[in-house]
Every structure is written in C-alpha cells, then in structure tokens.
Design a protein around this motif. Structure first.
Motif, PDB file in Angstrom:
ATOM      1  N   LEU A  64       0.823  -1.209   0.000  1.00 52.85           N
ATOM      2  CA  LEU A  64       0.000   0.000   0.000  1.00 52.85           C
ATOM      3  C   LEU A  64       0.859   1.261   0.000  1.00 52.85           C
ATOM      4  CD1 LEU A  64      -2.861  -1.024   2.457  1.00 52.85           C
ATOM      5  CD2 LEU A  64      -3.001  -0.744  -0.013  1.00 52.85           C
ATOM      6  N   LYS A  65       1.984   1.236   0.697  1.00 57.15           N
ATOM      7  CA  LYS A  65       2.885   2.392   0.675  1.00 57.15           C
ATOM      8  C   LYS A  65       3.446   2.603  -0.723  1.00 57.15           C
ATOM      9  CE  LYS A  65       4.427   2.587   5.466  1.00 57.15           C
ATOM     10  NZ  LYS A  65       5.566   2.445   6.388  1.00 57.15           N
ATOM     11  N   ARG A  66       3.801   1.504  -1.399  1.00 59.90           N
ATOM     12  CA  ARG A  66       4.311   1.617  -2.769  1.00 59.90           C
ATOM     13  C   ARG A  66       3.234   2.182  -3.696  1.00 59.90           C
ATOM     14  NH1 ARG A  66       4.972  -3.437  -3.974  1.00 59.90           N
ATOM     15  NH2 ARG A  66       3.224  -3.527  -5.399  1.00 59.90           N
ATOM     16  N   ASP A  67       2.001   1.683  -3.559  1.00 57.16           N
ATOM     17  CA  ASP A  67       0.900   2.203  -4.378  1.00 57.16           C
ATOM     18  C   ASP A  67       0.648   3.683  -4.089  1.00 57.16           C
ATOM     19  OD1 ASP A  67       0.616  -0.299  -5.446  1.00 57.16           O
ATOM     20  OD2 ASP A  67      -1.169  -0.830  -4.284  1.00 57.16           O
ATOM     21  N   THR A  68       0.726   4.060  -2.816  1.00 61.25           N
ATOM     22  CA  THR A  68       0.525   5.463  -2.449  1.00 61.25           C
ATOM     23  C   THR A  68       1.605   6.343  -3.070  1.00 61.25           C
ATOM     24  OG1 THR A  68      -0.503   4.810  -0.379  1.00 61.25           O
ATOM     25  CG2 THR A  68       0.334   7.047  -0.494  1.00 61.25           C
ATOM     26  N   GLU A  70       3.308   5.709  -5.840  1.00 65.47           N
ATOM     27  CA  GLU A  70       3.055   5.786  -7.278  1.00 65.47           C
ATOM     28  C   GLU A  70       1.910   6.745  -7.589  1.00 65.47           C
ATOM     29  OE1 GLU A  70       2.354   1.817  -8.622  1.00 65.47           O
ATOM     30  OE2 GLU A  70       4.439   1.191  -8.292  1.00 65.47           O
ATOM     31  N   LEU A  71       0.833   6.662  -6.819  1.00 66.49           N
ATOM     32  CA  LEU A  71      -0.312   7.540  -7.056  1.00 66.49           C
ATOM     33  C   LEU A  71       0.026   8.998  -6.743  1.00 66.49           C
ATOM     34  CD1 LEU A  71      -3.223   5.320  -5.710  1.00 66.49           C
ATOM     35  CD2 LEU A  71      -2.698   5.874  -8.080  1.00 66.49           C
ATOM     36  N   THR A  72       0.862   9.223  -5.731  1.00 67.21           N
ATOM     37  CA  THR A  72       1.278  10.588  -5.418  1.00 67.21           C
ATOM     38  C   THR A  72       2.119  11.156  -6.559  1.00 67.21           C
ATOM     39  OG1 THR A  72       1.236  10.101  -3.067  1.00 67.21           O
ATOM     40  CG2 THR A  72       2.507  12.016  -3.739  1.00 67.21           C
ATOM     41  N   ASP A  73       3.022  10.342  -7.100  1.00 69.07           N
ATOM     42  CA  ASP A  73       3.830  10.795  -8.234  1.00 69.07           C
ATOM     43  C   ASP A  73       2.949  11.103  -9.441  1.00 69.07           C
ATOM     44  OD1 ASP A  73       6.080  10.462  -6.687  1.00 69.07           O
ATOM     45  OD2 ASP A  73       6.657   8.541  -7.595  1.00 69.07           O
ATOM     46  N   GLU A  74       1.962  10.235  -9.695  1.00 74.31           N
ATOM     47  CA  GLU A  74       1.046  10.470 -10.824  1.00 74.31           C
ATOM     48  C   GLU A  74       0.234  11.743 -10.615  1.00 74.31           C
ATOM     49  OE1 GLU A  74      -2.689   8.255 -13.046  1.00 74.31           O
ATOM     50  OE2 GLU A  74      -1.457   7.142 -11.625  1.00 74.31           O
TER      51      GLU A  74
END
Length: 193
Positions: A64-68, A70-74
């Motif tokens: 979930l931290k990795r997904d967060t 990635e989504l923050t970068d996007e």
C-alpha cells in the motif's frame, strides 16, 4: 513367593515417610502435565499464527505504501500538466488554435439600465498562410451558394437584409480557412479544479 520387605529402621524409615510413594500420586500428576503441555503447545501455535498474520500485514502495508507513492507521483505529474496548461501564454496559444480572438473593450450595465463604456467588436488578426490548399477561382461553384447578383458587388447583406458588421464577408458563406481548424480541434474543456 516373595517375602514382604523388611520394615525400615532408623534414618531410612524417617526418609521413607518424607518421600511420597510412586503409586497413586503418579496418576494424579498426569492430568496436570497434559494440561501444561497443551497450554504450551497452544501458545506456540498461537504465536506462529500471530507472527504469520503480522508478516502478512507488513507485506500488505509495504504494498500500500508503494501504491501510495506511485499515485502521489502520478497526481503531481498531472498537477504539473494542469499548471503548465493554465499559464496565460499556454491559454492564449490554445485559444488561438480554437479560433478565438482577444475581446474588444467591454461595456458595463449600470443598475439603472444605462450602459457605461463603449463596446468594440473583437476582430481577428489577418490569417497566417496555412499549408492547406486554397480553392482556385476555376473551381466549380458551390450549388448551395447564392447566385452572384447586384448585392454581391456592394456591401454584403446579412440574413435580415441589413449590412453585415464586417462589411466585406457575407455571414452565409463560411471562411474556408476557418472550417478545417474548427473540424480538427477538440471540444473545449473546463479545468478540473
């Protein structure tokens, strides 16, 4: 047959009284030992299950931290795109691509119904030379276009018969250079704020 054991005397007899006999007390100890073994075994199994659940949770947390991230970068990349397209020079360029022109001086209505200021018409700058082919004069006339008559040589008239505001281009004939630009451009969008 065997003889009964001789009674112990002296010190041995006193020690024998202090020491419990192994017969009936061993049977009373067995349930307690089984209970302790079962509690220890159950505790170990519970610790193993708890440890595996914590490991699974930590793997899920790292995912979930990795997904967060990635989504923050996007989201930041999309915000940069919005910011770059919201700048005045980018908006002006996009408006010109859509065929918009800068407005004239505005007029305002006062509460009493009077007009303050003198509005002027927005005029388009002369079109830049475009790579699209221009219609040649020898091309066949458009069957839907009105026939050239006495009104075509003077000031052109609008649909109501009054002179058009521009004075040189009829409102019924579209500008061939503006038509392809309007067809190829995407519809206007509003910013997502």
């Amino acid at each position: 047959m065997s003889k009964p054991a001789a009674p112990l005397k002296g010190r041995a007899a006193r020690l024998a009284r202090l020491m419990p006999t192994t017969g009936p007390s061993t049977a009373a100890r067995t349930p307690f030992v089984l209970l302790v073994v079962l509690l220890l075994g159950g505790g170990l199994i519970t610790l193993l299950l708890l440890n595996s659940a914590l490991n699974e949770g930590s793997f899920r947390l790292s995912e979930l931290k990795r997904d967060t991230t990635e989504l923050t970068d996007e989201q930041q990349a999309l915000q940069r795109d919005v910011d770059s397209r919201s700048q005045p020079d980018a908006l002006e360029k996009r408006a010109r691509e859509l065929g918009m022109v800068p407005g004239g001086s505005p007029a305002f209505l006062n509460p009493g119904g009077t007009v303050r200021g003198k509005p002027t018409e927005a005029t388009a700058p002369p079109p830049s030379p475009s790579p699209s082919p221009t219609p040649s004069p020898s091309a066949s006339p458009d069957p839907d276009a009105p026939a050239a008559g006495p009104s075509a040589s003077g000031a052109s008239a609008g649909p109501s018969g009054s002179p058009s505001p521009s004075g040189s281009v009829s409102a019924a004939t579209p500008d061939p250079a503006a038509a392809p630009a309007a067809e190829n451009s995407p519809p206007p969008t509003s910013p997502g704020r």
